[in-house]
Design a protein around this motif. Structure first.
Motif, PDB file in Angstrom:
ATOM      1  N   ILE A  40       0.857  -1.187   0.000  1.00 31.58           N
ATOM      2  CA  ILE A  40       0.000   0.000   0.000  1.00 31.58           C
ATOM      3  C   ILE A  40       0.892   1.234   0.000  1.00 31.58           C
ATOM      4  CG2 ILE A  40      -1.799   1.252   1.226  1.00 31.58           C
ATOM      5  CD1 ILE A  40      -2.711  -1.385   2.445  1.00 31.58           C
ATOM      6  N   GLY A  41       0.694   2.086  -0.983  1.00 29.50           N
ATOM      7  CA  GLY A  41       1.563   3.265  -1.144  1.00 29.50           C
ATOM      8  C   GLY A  41       2.858   2.832  -1.799  1.00 29.50           C
ATOM      9  N   MET A  42       2.722   2.192  -2.954  1.00 25.88           N
ATOM     10  CA  MET A  42       3.888   1.519  -3.566  1.00 25.88           C
ATOM     11  C   MET A  42       4.809   2.465  -4.324  1.00 25.88           C
ATOM     12  SD  MET A  42       2.271  -0.097  -6.908  1.00 25.88           S
ATOM     13  CE  MET A  42       2.905   0.896  -8.181  1.00 25.88           C
ATOM     14  N   ILE A  82      -0.793  -0.831  -4.601  1.00 24.03           N
ATOM     15  CA  ILE A  82      -1.866   0.157  -4.470  1.00 24.03           C
ATOM     16  C   ILE A  82      -1.240   1.538  -4.322  1.00 24.03           C
ATOM     17  CG2 ILE A  82      -3.750   0.927  -2.950  1.00 24.03           C
ATOM     18  CD1 ILE A  82      -4.121  -2.155  -2.401  1.00 24.03           C
ATOM     19  N   GLU A  83      -1.692   2.456  -5.155  1.00 23.85           N
ATOM     20  CA  GLU A  83      -1.105   3.801  -5.152  1.00 23.85           C
ATOM     21  C   GLU A  83      -2.209   4.785  -5.512  1.00 23.85           C
ATOM     22  OE1 GLU A  83       1.858   5.465  -4.423  1.00 23.85           O
ATOM     23  OE2 GLU A  83       0.603   7.154  -5.055  1.00 23.85           O
ATOM     24  N   LYS A  84      -2.231   5.912  -4.776  1.00 20.32           N
ATOM     25  CA  LYS A  84      -3.350   6.822  -5.019  1.00 20.32           C
ATOM     26  C   LYS A  84      -3.096   7.845  -6.111  1.00 20.32           C
ATOM     27  CE  LYS A  84      -2.545   9.961  -1.128  1.00 20.32           C
ATOM     28  NZ  LYS A  84      -3.096  10.491   0.103  1.00 20.32           N
ATOM     29  N   ASP A 132      -7.303   5.181  -3.174  1.00 18.05           N
ATOM     30  CA  ASP A 132      -6.922   5.532  -1.811  1.00 18.05           C
ATOM     31  C   ASP A 132      -7.181   4.309  -0.937  1.00 18.05           C
ATOM     32  OD1 ASP A 132      -6.915   6.475   0.888  1.00 18.05           O
ATOM     33  OD2 ASP A 132      -7.162   8.499   0.116  1.00 18.05           O
ATOM     34  N   ALA A 133      -6.169   3.909  -0.184  1.00 22.37           N
ATOM     35  CA  ALA A 133      -6.271   2.684   0.624  1.00 22.37           C
ATOM     36  C   ALA A 133      -7.360   2.746   1.685  1.00 22.37           C
ATOM     37  CB  ALA A 133      -4.926   2.394   1.275  1.00 22.37           C
ATOM     38  N   GLU A 134      -7.900   3.929   1.906  1.00 20.09           N
ATOM     39  CA  GLU A 134      -9.003   4.052   2.851  1.00 20.09           C
ATOM     40  C   GLU A 134     -10.156   3.106   2.458  1.00 20.09           C
ATOM     41  OE1 GLU A 134     -10.192   8.164   3.259  1.00 20.09           O
ATOM     42  OE2 GLU A 134     -11.906   7.567   4.472  1.00 20.09           O
ATOM     43  N   MET A 148      15.305  -3.426  -0.950  1.00 20.02           N
ATOM     44  CA  MET A 148      15.284  -1.976  -0.717  1.00 20.02           C
ATOM     45  C   MET A 148      14.218  -1.320  -1.588  1.00 20.02           C
ATOM     46  SD  MET A 148      18.268  -0.922   1.073  1.00 20.02           S
ATOM     47  CE  MET A 148      19.427   0.142   0.252  1.00 20.02           C
ATOM     48  N   THR A 149      13.484  -0.406  -0.998  1.00 24.67           N
ATOM     49  CA  THR A 149      12.529   0.380  -1.779  1.00 24.67           C
ATOM     50  C   THR A 149      13.259   1.625  -2.298  1.00 24.67           C
ATOM     51  OG1 THR A 149      11.734   1.923  -0.104  1.00 24.67           O
ATOM     52  CG2 THR A 149      10.817  -0.312  -0.044  1.00 24.67           C
ATOM     53  N   GLU A 150      12.565   2.399  -3.136  1.00 26.50           N
ATOM     54  CA  GLU A 150      13.191   3.624  -3.655  1.00 26.50           C
ATOM     55  C   GLU A 150      13.537   4.594  -2.516  1.00 26.50           C
ATOM     56  OE1 GLU A 150       9.982   3.516  -6.022  1.00 26.50           O
ATOM     57  OE2 GLU A 150      11.045   2.935  -7.838  1.00 26.50           O
ATOM     58  N   TYR A 151      12.588   4.783  -1.590  1.00 26.06           N
ATOM     59  CA  TYR A 151      12.841   5.683  -0.467  1.00 26.06           C
ATOM     60  C   TYR A 151      13.923   5.124   0.460  1.00 26.06           C
ATOM     61  CZ  TYR A 151       9.400   9.305  -1.277  1.00 26.06           C
ATOM     62  OH  TYR A 151       8.722  10.382  -1.792  1.00 26.06           O
ATOM     63  N   GLU A 152      13.933   3.831   0.645  1.00 29.17           N
ATOM     64  CA  GLU A 152      14.937   3.199   1.522  1.00 29.17           C
ATOM     65  C   GLU A 152      16.342   3.439   0.971  1.00 29.17           C
ATOM     66  OE1 GLU A 152      13.947  -0.859   2.210  1.00 29.17           O
ATOM     67  OE2 GLU A 152      15.690  -1.252   3.472  1.00 29.17           O
TER      68      GLU A 152
HETATM   69  N1  SAM Z   1       6.739   2.665  -0.949  1.00 32.14           N
HETATM   70  C1  SAM Z   1       7.544   3.520  -1.800  1.00 32.14           C
HETATM   71  C2  SAM Z   1       8.964   3.509  -1.325  1.00 32.14           C
HETATM   72  O1  SAM Z   1       9.237   3.042  -0.210  1.00 32.14           O
HETATM   73  O2  SAM Z   1       9.836   3.947  -2.103  1.00 32.14           O
HETATM   74  C3  SAM Z   1       6.964   4.948  -1.869  1.00 32.14           C
HETATM   75  C4  SAM Z   1       6.957   5.699  -0.568  1.00 32.14           C
HETATM   76  S1  SAM Z   1       6.193   7.309  -0.707  1.00 32.14           S
HETATM   77  C5  SAM Z   1       6.846   8.180   0.652  1.00 32.14           C
HETATM   78  C6  SAM Z   1       4.541   6.982  -0.126  1.00 32.14           C
HETATM   79  C7  SAM Z   1       3.576   6.633  -1.261  1.00 32.14           C
HETATM   80  O3  SAM Z   1       2.353   6.207  -0.692  1.00 32.14           O
HETATM   81  C8  SAM Z   1       3.253   7.798  -2.175  1.00 32.14           C
HETATM   82  O4  SAM Z   1       3.446   7.413  -3.521  1.00 32.14           O
HETATM   83  C9  SAM Z   1       1.801   8.123  -1.862  1.00 32.14           C
HETATM   84  O5  SAM Z   1       1.113   8.636  -2.983  1.00 32.14           O
HETATM   85  C10 SAM Z   1       1.278   6.774  -1.441  1.00 32.14           C
HETATM   86  N2  SAM Z   1       0.137   6.820  -0.520  1.00 32.14           N
HETATM   87  C11 SAM Z   1       0.069   7.535   0.634  1.00 32.14           C
HETATM   88  N3  SAM Z   1      -1.119   7.367   1.230  1.00 32.14           N
HETATM   89  C12 SAM Z   1      -1.824   6.515   0.442  1.00 32.14           C
HETATM   90  C13 SAM Z   1      -3.130   5.953   0.527  1.00 32.14           C
HETATM   91  N4  SAM Z   1      -3.959   6.274   1.524  1.00 32.14           N
HETATM   92  N5  SAM Z   1      -3.526   5.116  -0.450  1.00 32.14           N
HETATM   93  C14 SAM Z   1      -2.709   4.814  -1.492  1.00 32.14           C
HETATM   94  N6  SAM Z   1      -1.459   5.322  -1.624  1.00 32.14           N
HETATM   95  C15 SAM Z   1      -1.016   6.154  -0.678  1.00 32.14           C
END
Ligand code: SAM
Length: 241
Positions: free
Chosen positions: A73-75, A96-98, A124-126, A220-224
Motif C-alpha cells: 500500500i503506497g507503492m 496500491i497507489e493513489k 486511496d487505501a481508505e 530496498m525500496t526507492e525511499y529506503e
Molecule cells: N513505498 C515507496 C517507497 O518506499 O519507495 C513509496 C513511498 S512514498 C513516501 C509513499 C507513497 O504512498 C506515495 O506514492 C503516496 O502517494 C502513497 N500513498 C500515501 N497514502 C496513500 C493511501 N492512503 N492510499 C494509497 N497510496 C497512498
C-alpha cells in the motif's frame, strides 16, 4: 511522493491490462460518495464509485491461479514490488497507489517486464475493504508511508488503528503486516497503535540494515535507498493478530 501531473496518465492507467480499474459488480447497489484523495492541490480529488467492486473476492480469476496474494500500500514507483514479483513467481503481488502520475511509472516498467504475477490498483487505501474479501490477502507491505505529522491527521497514517482495523478485515488469519520507515516519530506512533488495535509485534528493529535476521531477504525500496544513502537508520516491524 508528489510528481507533477502528467497529462494522459489517467487514460494510460485505465487502458493498461496491468491496472485493475474496479467497477461495481452487476446487481450490486452502489454508493457514490464525494471525497478528497490527497491534498487540495491534487488533481486526484473528486468522485469515486464505492460498493462491492467486481474484483472483491475474485483475485484468483484476475491472476488465473489461487496463489497467495500480497499487497503493497503506497507503492510509489513500484521497484520493491517488481523485485518481489520477479523473485517469487508463485506469489501474486498487487500494488496500491493513489496518485496516477506515480503509478504511471510502475505501469511503464511492468509493460516492459510483463510479469504475470503483478497488478496495480489506483485508489486511496481508505477503501481497501471494497476491493478485497475477508482473508483474501496473505501479507501487507507498508514501505515509507506518509507520516501525516499533525496529530489531527493521525488516522490517515497507514499504521493507525483505523487502518489496522481495515487490514484485519482483508488479511488471512495467519497473515502479517510488514512496515518499514526512516521516520522515528512515525515508527513510535505505529508501535503504540499495535496492541490497542488487537495486534501483536512478531519482530522489530530500529536499524534494519544492521539486523542480520530481519535484513536477510530485505528488498530496498526507492525511499529506503535514498534515506539509507543519507545515513538514516531504517526501522521495521512485523505484526500479526
Ligand atoms: N513505498 C515507496 C517507497 O518506499 O519507495 C513509496 C513511498 S512514498 C513516501 C509513499 C507513497 O504512498 C506515495 O506514492 C503516496 O502517494 C502513497 N500513498 C500515501 N497514502 C496513500 C493511501 N492512503 N492510499 C494509497 N497510496 C497512498
Amino acid at each position: 511522493m508528489r510528481l507533477r501531473n502528467i497529462p494522459g496518465s489517467r487514460e494510460t492507467i485505465a487502458a493498461s491490462k496491468y491496472c485493475i480499474t474496479p467497477e461495481p459488480a452487476e446487481g450490486v447497489e452502489v454508493e457514490i460518495r464525494s471525497h478528497k484523495m490527497g491534498d487540495k492541490k491534487s488533481n486526484e480529488g473528486g468522485r469515486m464509485i464505492l460498493g462491492d467492486w467486481n474484483v472483491k473476492g475474485h483475485w484468483a480469476d484476475v491472476f488465473g491461479n489461487d496463489h497467495p496474494i500480497r499487497i503493497e500500500i503506497g507503492m510509489g514507483k513500484g521497484a520493491f514490488l517488481m523485485e518481489r514479483a520477479i523473485r517469487e513467481p508463485d506469489i501474486n503481488y498487487i500494488g496500491i497507489e493513489k496518485y496516477s502520475s506515480v503509478l504511471l511509472r510502475a505501469i511503464q516498467k511492468q509493460e516492459e517486464a510483463d510479469l504475470p504475477n503483478l497488478r496495480f490498483i489506483r485508489m486511496d487505501a481508505e477503501y481497501i475493504t471494497d476491493v478485497f474479501a475477508p482473508g483474501e490477502v496473505d501479507r501487507i507491505y507498508l514501505n515509507f508511508s506518509d507520516p501525516w505529522p499533525k496529530a489531527k491527521t493521525a488516522k490517515r497514517r497507514l499504521t493507525s488503528r483505523q487502518f489496522l482495523a481495515r487490514y484485519d478485515k482483508i488479511l488471512h488469519p495467519d497473515g502479517i503486516v510488514e512496515f518499514k520507515t526512516d521516520n522515528i516519530d512515525l515508527f513510535d506512533f505505529s508501535l503504540e497503535e499495535v496492541e490497542p488495535a488487537g495486534w501483536k509485534i512478531l519482530a522489530m528493529t530500529r536499524d534494519l540494515h544492521k539486523d542480520a535476521d530481519m535484513n536477510a531477504d530485505n528488498i530496498m525500496t526507492e525511499y529506503e535507498t535514498k534515506f539509507s544513502a543519507l545515513g538514516q537508520k531504517i526501522c521495521k516491524y512485523v505484526i500479526s493478530r
